[in-house]
Write an enzyme that holds these catalytic residues in place. Structure first.
Site, PDB file in Angstrom:
ATOM      1  N   ASP A  28      56.280  12.976 104.880  1.00  0.00           N
ATOM      2  CA  ASP A  28      55.776  12.863 103.444  1.00  0.00           C
ATOM      3  C   ASP A  28      54.747  12.037 103.247  1.00  0.00           C
ATOM      4  OD1 ASP A  28      56.291  12.650 100.737  1.00  0.00           O
ATOM      5  OD2 ASP A  28      57.632  11.020 100.678  1.00  0.00           O
ATOM      6  N   HIS A  35      49.271   7.861  91.402  1.00  0.00           N
ATOM      7  CA  HIS A  35      50.617   7.201  91.667  1.00  0.00           C
ATOM      8  C   HIS A  35      50.632   6.160  92.590  1.00  0.00           C
ATOM      9  CE1 HIS A  35      54.820   7.366  92.708  1.00  0.00           C
ATOM     10  NE2 HIS A  35      54.609   7.200  94.123  1.00  0.00           N
ATOM     11  N   GLU A  99      60.203  12.464  92.211  1.00  0.00           N
ATOM     12  CA  GLU A  99      59.012  12.465  92.712  1.00  0.00           C
ATOM     13  C   GLU A  99      58.277  14.035  92.703  1.00  0.00           C
ATOM     14  OE1 GLU A  99      58.467  10.197  96.077  1.00  0.00           O
ATOM     15  OE2 GLU A  99      58.153   8.491  95.095  1.00  0.00           O
ATOM     16  N   GLU A 101      55.858  16.623  93.773  1.00  0.00           N
ATOM     17  CA  GLU A 101      55.196  16.697  95.055  1.00  0.00           C
ATOM     18  C   GLU A 101      54.717  18.396  94.993  1.00  0.00           C
ATOM     19  OE1 GLU A 101      55.661  14.263  98.282  1.00  0.00           O
ATOM     20  OE2 GLU A 101      56.891  12.640  96.922  1.00  0.00           O
ATOM     21  N   ASP A 132      60.727  14.941  95.588  1.00  0.00           N
ATOM     22  CA  ASP A 132      61.246  13.914  96.733  1.00  0.00           C
ATOM     23  C   ASP A 132      62.101  13.016  96.094  1.00  0.00           C
ATOM     24  OD1 ASP A 132      61.187  12.641  99.214  1.00  0.00           O
ATOM     25  OD2 ASP A 132      59.578  11.590  98.869  1.00  0.00           O
ATOM     26  N   ARG A 136      64.608   3.670  93.346  1.00  0.00           N
ATOM     27  CA  ARG A 136      63.802   2.691  93.497  1.00  0.00           C
ATOM     28  C   ARG A 136      64.194   1.472  94.017  1.00  0.00           C
ATOM     29  NH1 ARG A 136      59.543   5.730  94.201  1.00  0.00           N
ATOM     30  NH2 ARG A 136      59.367   7.302  92.625  1.00  0.00           N
ATOM     31  N   GLN A 139      64.634   1.387  97.436  1.00  0.00           N
ATOM     32  CA  GLN A 139      63.411   1.234  98.159  1.00  0.00           C
ATOM     33  C   GLN A 139      62.846  -0.095  98.120  1.00  0.00           C
ATOM     34  OE1 GLN A 139      60.853   3.985  96.137  1.00  0.00           O
ATOM     35  NE2 GLN A 139      59.157   3.434  97.459  1.00  0.00           N
ATOM     36  N   LYS A 152      65.195   7.391 100.476  1.00  0.00           N
ATOM     37  CA  LYS A 152      64.262   8.652 100.191  1.00  0.00           C
ATOM     38  C   LYS A 152      65.249   9.697 100.936  1.00  0.00           C
ATOM     39  CE  LYS A 152      60.421   7.260  98.582  1.00  0.00           C
ATOM     40  NZ  LYS A 152      59.449   7.725  97.402  1.00  0.00           N
ATOM     41  N   THR A 156      65.973  15.901  99.361  1.00  0.00           N
ATOM     42  CA  THR A 156      64.723  16.371  98.784  1.00  0.00           C
ATOM     43  C   THR A 156      64.813  17.895  98.537  1.00  0.00           C
ATOM     44  OG1 THR A 156      63.601  14.691 100.509  1.00  0.00           O
ATOM     45  CG2 THR A 156      62.319  16.687  99.881  1.00  0.00           C
ATOM     46  N   GLU A 263      56.773   5.474  86.824  1.00  0.00           N
ATOM     47  CA  GLU A 263      55.507   5.325  86.269  1.00  0.00           C
ATOM     48  C   GLU A 263      55.676   5.810  84.946  1.00  0.00           C
ATOM     49  OE1 GLU A 263      54.178   8.215  89.576  1.00  0.00           O
ATOM     50  OE2 GLU A 263      52.087   7.257  88.637  1.00  0.00           O
TER      51      GLU A 263
HETATM   52 CA    CA Z   1      57.457  10.894  98.290  1.00  0.00          CA
END
Ligand code: CA
Length: 316
Positions: A28, A35, A99, A101, A132, A136, A139, A152, A156, A263
């Site tokens: 990743d 971001h 996320e 991606e 993904d 938070r 994390q 994470k 996924t 975000e």
């Molecule tokens: Ca990611």
């Protein structure tokens, strides 16, 4: 030929779509500059938004291949260690996120040789959409000093078919200016960014139809996928067929273009309004469904990536 194509083709509704490839390795990257800047502003407000290495080296980490799932797989809210006020607890995440991606699969081994950015499509086979999933709160507590780990690796999701780079050839574009100039092993002579539209929608279990919460584009990546692969291969590691690379969250510069709840709700300070029901969301709640789509818009035709969709279920 047309008859043979028809014989070999099936309507999507008639088949069960499965994981295109079970990757042995999942990497990743963190190449979405808006971001990365937003996360820096939120988590390190006393410093410049980007760390000093960001424009020199494509940042990435080795992720977990065993929990790469095909679109449609239910997502169980992870439990994990978190700091809550003064206490350290082991509880279901309260800050579950997505996320937005894109990802690319490798089609050919490097046998440990370096790969130049301009050789990208000799090794990379094609692209998928990647969600993904991220926790938070887990994390924030675990990521220093070695980076993401359990926040994470629980899930996924990828879209179920690979769009080949041959099909995407007309959509190659120059990326944003890179300053400072990258080191020679990261320099390409051709444009290696892509013009692909991205969209995320959210549907709570009370809503009857999804609401679009993000519109973005792969052009917002700072490092191209070609540079990501060149960087990964540069130390002599072996690039293998089936390896999956994700780009990092692709946010645009403006509100409405943010590719994560972190975000979009600005750390939970600006809850998102679900117009149909009047509900609000900061992070994902049980029963929420996240769908991502992507497409390249040609003149008179569209190349679709399908979707990657997943519904959040309570912690086990
Ligand atoms: Ca990611």
């Amino acid at each position: 030929v047309r008859q043979q194509v028809r014989k070999a083709s099936f309507a999507i509704e008639e088949v069960q779509l499965t994981l295109p490839v079970s990757p042995r390795a999942f990497v990743d990257f963190y190449s979405g500059i808006h971001h990365a800047s937003n996360v820096g502003r939120m988590f390190r407000p006393e410093q410049a938004p980007l760390l000093p290495n960001y424009r020199h080296v494509p940042i990435g980490y080795n992720g977990r291949a065993s929990t790469v799932f095909v679109s449609g797989t239910d997502i169980k809210r992870p439990r994990g260690q978190q700091k809550r006020g003064e206490n350290v607890v082991f509880e279901p995440s309260r800050e579950l996120d997505f996320e937005l991606e894109m990802g690319f699969y490798i089609g050919r081994t490097s046998e440990g040789r370096g790969i130049e950015p301009d050789e990208f499509t000799e090794y990379a086979a094609g692209m998928v959409i990647v969600n993904d999933w991220s926790a938070r709160d887990i994390q924030r507590w675990e990521y220093q000093p070695l980076g993401p780990f359990l926040a994470k690796s629980f899930a996924t999701s990828v879209s179920p078919y690979i769009v080949s780079f041959d099909a995407l050839e007309p959509f190659r574009i120059e990326g944003m200016p890179q300053d400072p100039e990258p080191l020679p092993y990261l320099q390409a002579t051709q444009p290696w960014h892509y013009d692909i539209e991205l969209e995320v929608s959210l549907k709570t279990d009370k809503m009857t139809k999804p609401q679009v919460i993000c519109r973005s584009n792969t052009k917002h990546l700072y490092w191209s996928m070609a540079q990501q692969l060149a960087h990964q291969a540069s130390n002599g590691t072996i690039i293998e067929p089936g390896d999956l690379y994700a780009t990092g969250t692709i946010s645009g510069p403006e509100e409405g273009q943010f590719g994560s709840m972190l975000e979009a709700s600005w750390k939970g300070e600006k809850p998102l309004l679900m117009e149909e029901t009047g509900e609000t969301r900061t992070f994902l709640e049980d029963g929420d469904t996240v769908a991502m789509t992507a497409w390249a818009q040609g003149e008179g035709y569209t190349i679709g990536f399908g979707e990657v969709i997943g519904t959040v279920h309570p912690a086990g």
